[in-house]
Design a protein around this motif. Structure first.
Motif, PDB file in Angstrom:
ATOM      1  N   SER A 249       0.833  -1.207   0.000  1.00 27.17           N
ATOM      2  CA  SER A 249       0.000   0.000   0.000  1.00 27.17           C
ATOM      3  C   SER A 249       0.867   1.256   0.000  1.00 27.17           C
ATOM      4  CB  SER A 249      -0.917   0.022   1.218  1.00 27.17           C
ATOM      5  OG  SER A 249      -1.773  -1.073   1.209  1.00 27.17           O
ATOM      6  N   GLU A 250       1.934   1.248   0.813  1.00 26.62           N
ATOM      7  CA  GLU A 250       2.824   2.411   0.854  1.00 26.62           C
ATOM      8  C   GLU A 250       3.534   2.597  -0.480  1.00 26.62           C
ATOM      9  OE1 GLU A 250       5.431   2.097   4.228  1.00 26.62           O
ATOM     10  OE2 GLU A 250       3.783   2.333   5.652  1.00 26.62           O
ATOM     11  N   ALA A 251       3.922   1.491  -1.122  1.00 30.10           N
ATOM     12  CA  ALA A 251       4.583   1.583  -2.429  1.00 30.10           C
ATOM     13  C   ALA A 251       3.643   2.194  -3.465  1.00 30.10           C
ATOM     14  CB  ALA A 251       5.056   0.204  -2.878  1.00 30.10           C
ATOM     15  N   VAL A 252       2.386   1.805  -3.434  1.00 28.62           N
ATOM     16  CA  VAL A 252       1.404   2.366  -4.378  1.00 28.62           C
ATOM     17  C   VAL A 252       1.239   3.857  -4.131  1.00 28.62           C
ATOM     18  CG1 VAL A 252      -1.045   2.354  -4.997  1.00 28.62           C
ATOM     19  CG2 VAL A 252       0.179   0.199  -4.740  1.00 28.62           C
ATOM     20  N   VAL A 253       1.122   4.247  -2.859  1.00 30.28           N
ATOM     21  CA  VAL A 253       0.939   5.669  -2.525  1.00 30.28           C
ATOM     22  C   VAL A 253       2.151   6.468  -2.964  1.00 30.28           C
ATOM     23  CG1 VAL A 253       0.754   7.300  -0.599  1.00 30.28           C
ATOM     24  CG2 VAL A 253      -0.687   5.269  -0.645  1.00 30.28           C
ATOM     25  N   HIS A 254       3.362   5.960  -2.754  1.00 29.63           N
ATOM     26  CA  HIS A 254       4.572   6.689  -3.120  1.00 29.63           C
ATOM     27  C   HIS A 254       4.733   6.814  -4.629  1.00 29.63           C
ATOM     28  CE1 HIS A 254       6.276   7.426   0.807  1.00 29.63           C
ATOM     29  NE2 HIS A 254       6.049   6.160   1.162  1.00 29.63           N
ATOM     30  N   ASN A 255       4.149   5.926  -5.412  1.00 31.61           N
ATOM     31  CA  ASN A 255       4.286   5.971  -6.869  1.00 31.61           C
ATOM     32  C   ASN A 255       3.192   6.782  -7.559  1.00 31.61           C
ATOM     33  OD1 ASN A 255       6.667   4.500  -7.080  1.00 31.61           O
ATOM     34  ND2 ASN A 255       5.559   2.567  -6.884  1.00 31.61           N
ATOM     35  N   ILE A 256       2.257   7.289  -6.839  1.00 31.56           N
ATOM     36  CA  ILE A 256       1.213   8.133  -7.445  1.00 31.56           C
ATOM     37  C   ILE A 256       1.824   9.510  -7.710  1.00 31.56           C
ATOM     38  CG2 ILE A 256      -1.011   9.262  -7.044  1.00 31.56           C
ATOM     39  CD1 ILE A 256      -1.828   6.821  -5.402  1.00 31.56           C
ATOM     40  N   ALA A 257       1.572  10.043  -8.910  1.00 32.82           N
ATOM     41  CA  ALA A 257       2.171  11.319  -9.314  1.00 32.82           C
ATOM     42  C   ALA A 257       1.587  12.501  -8.549  1.00 32.82           C
ATOM     43  CB  ALA A 257       1.996  11.523 -10.811  1.00 32.82           C
ATOM     44  N   ASP A 258       0.325  12.427  -8.208  1.00 32.70           N
ATOM     45  CA  ASP A 258      -0.311  13.519  -7.477  1.00 32.70           C
ATOM     46  C   ASP A 258       0.003  13.382  -5.982  1.00 32.70           C
ATOM     47  OD1 ASP A 258      -1.492  14.502  -9.791  1.00 32.70           O
ATOM     48  OD2 ASP A 258      -3.242  13.174  -9.554  1.00 32.70           O
ATOM     49  N   GLY A 259      -0.223  14.430  -5.242  1.00 32.80           N
ATOM     50  CA  GLY A 259       0.019  14.414  -3.803  1.00 32.80           C
ATOM     51  C   GLY A 259      -1.045  13.608  -3.069  1.00 32.80           C
ATOM     52  N   VAL A 260      -0.615  12.701  -2.211  1.00 33.19           N
ATOM     53  CA  VAL A 260      -1.541  11.863  -1.451  1.00 33.19           C
ATOM     54  C   VAL A 260      -1.099  11.863   0.013  1.00 33.19           C
ATOM     55  CG1 VAL A 260      -2.458   9.541  -1.125  1.00 33.19           C
ATOM     56  CG2 VAL A 260      -1.981  10.376  -3.431  1.00 33.19           C
ATOM     57  N   ILE A 261      -2.084  12.062   0.883  1.00 40.49           N
ATOM     58  CA  ILE A 261      -1.851  11.970   2.327  1.00 40.49           C
ATOM     59  C   ILE A 261      -2.808  10.907   2.854  1.00 40.49           C
ATOM     60  CG2 ILE A 261      -1.956  13.151   4.537  1.00 40.49           C
ATOM     61  CD1 ILE A 261      -1.490  15.781   3.019  1.00 40.49           C
ATOM     62  N   VAL A 262      -2.262   9.902   3.553  1.00 39.06           N
ATOM     63  CA  VAL A 262      -3.086   8.832   4.137  1.00 39.06           C
ATOM     64  C   VAL A 262      -3.135   9.079   5.641  1.00 39.06           C
ATOM     65  CG1 VAL A 262      -3.336   6.359   4.497  1.00 39.06           C
ATOM     66  CG2 VAL A 262      -2.372   7.214   2.342  1.00 39.06           C
ATOM     67  N   THR A 263      -4.380   9.129   6.158  1.00 37.21           N
ATOM     68  CA  THR A 263      -4.548   9.358   7.605  1.00 37.21           C
ATOM     69  C   THR A 263      -5.266   8.175   8.245  1.00 37.21           C
ATOM     70  OG1 THR A 263      -6.657  10.477   7.300  1.00 37.21           O
ATOM     71  CG2 THR A 263      -4.688  11.861   7.281  1.00 37.21           C
TER      72      THR A 263
END
Length: 160
Positions: A131-145
């Motif tokens: 899940s963290e790898a997917v979030v880090h590879n997204i081009a747009d800014g993503v914050i997971v809370t």
């Protein structure tokens, strides 16, 4: 009632049963059906032996009961530990009865739950990494809370 006693004593006399304790005297059955008291009172030795046997039996039963209660208490504490997630301890009771079988079953269950818990934790870590790898590879800014609005993961565009 007297007839019953007379019949019992007569039966004992005819059957050859030699002694009957009646009060403090031993009654002797004579083979002709006649029952005569022996003039000597019962000695204290038989009474002492009966009392000693009773005390020893009671003492043995108390020890056995305490041992059994302590074993069952340990099993109860161990099952409570398992319910709290502590799977590493073992009972290690060496008994060859049903309680030993119960102890072995609880130890086996605890080992299986510990193995499952470790496998489950490893699986959870792998999924979290993915899940963290997917979030880090997204081009747009993503914050997971988290549920309490705590920031768990941020990707590179947000960090800039």
């Amino acid at each position: 009632m007297r007839l019953v006693w007379k019949a019992l004593l007569l039966y004992m006399a005819v059957s050859g049963i030699p002694l009957l304790i009646a009060g403090w005297y031993i009654m002797s059955a004579i083979s002709g059906g006649e029952i005569l008291p022996i003039d000597q009172p019962v000695t204290w030795l038989p009474i002492s032996l009966v009392i000693l046997a009773t005390v020893m039996t009671t003492f043995t039963l108390v020890l056995f009961t305490r041992s059994l209660a302590a074993t069952i208490r340990n099993i109860g504490l161990r099952t409570h530990d398992i319910s709290q997630g502590n799977f590493s301890d073992r009972l290690d009771l060496v008994r060859r009865d049903e309680i030993g079988e119960l102890s072995d079953g609880i130890d086996s269950m605890s080992a299986a739950l510990e193995e499952y818990d470790q496998a489950n934790s490893a699986q959870l870590l792998r999924e979290t990494s993915k899940s963290e790898a997917v979030v880090h590879n997204i081009a747009d800014g993503v914050i997971v809370t988290g549920l309490d609005d705590e920031v768990l993961v941020v990707n590179a565009p947000v960090e800039k």
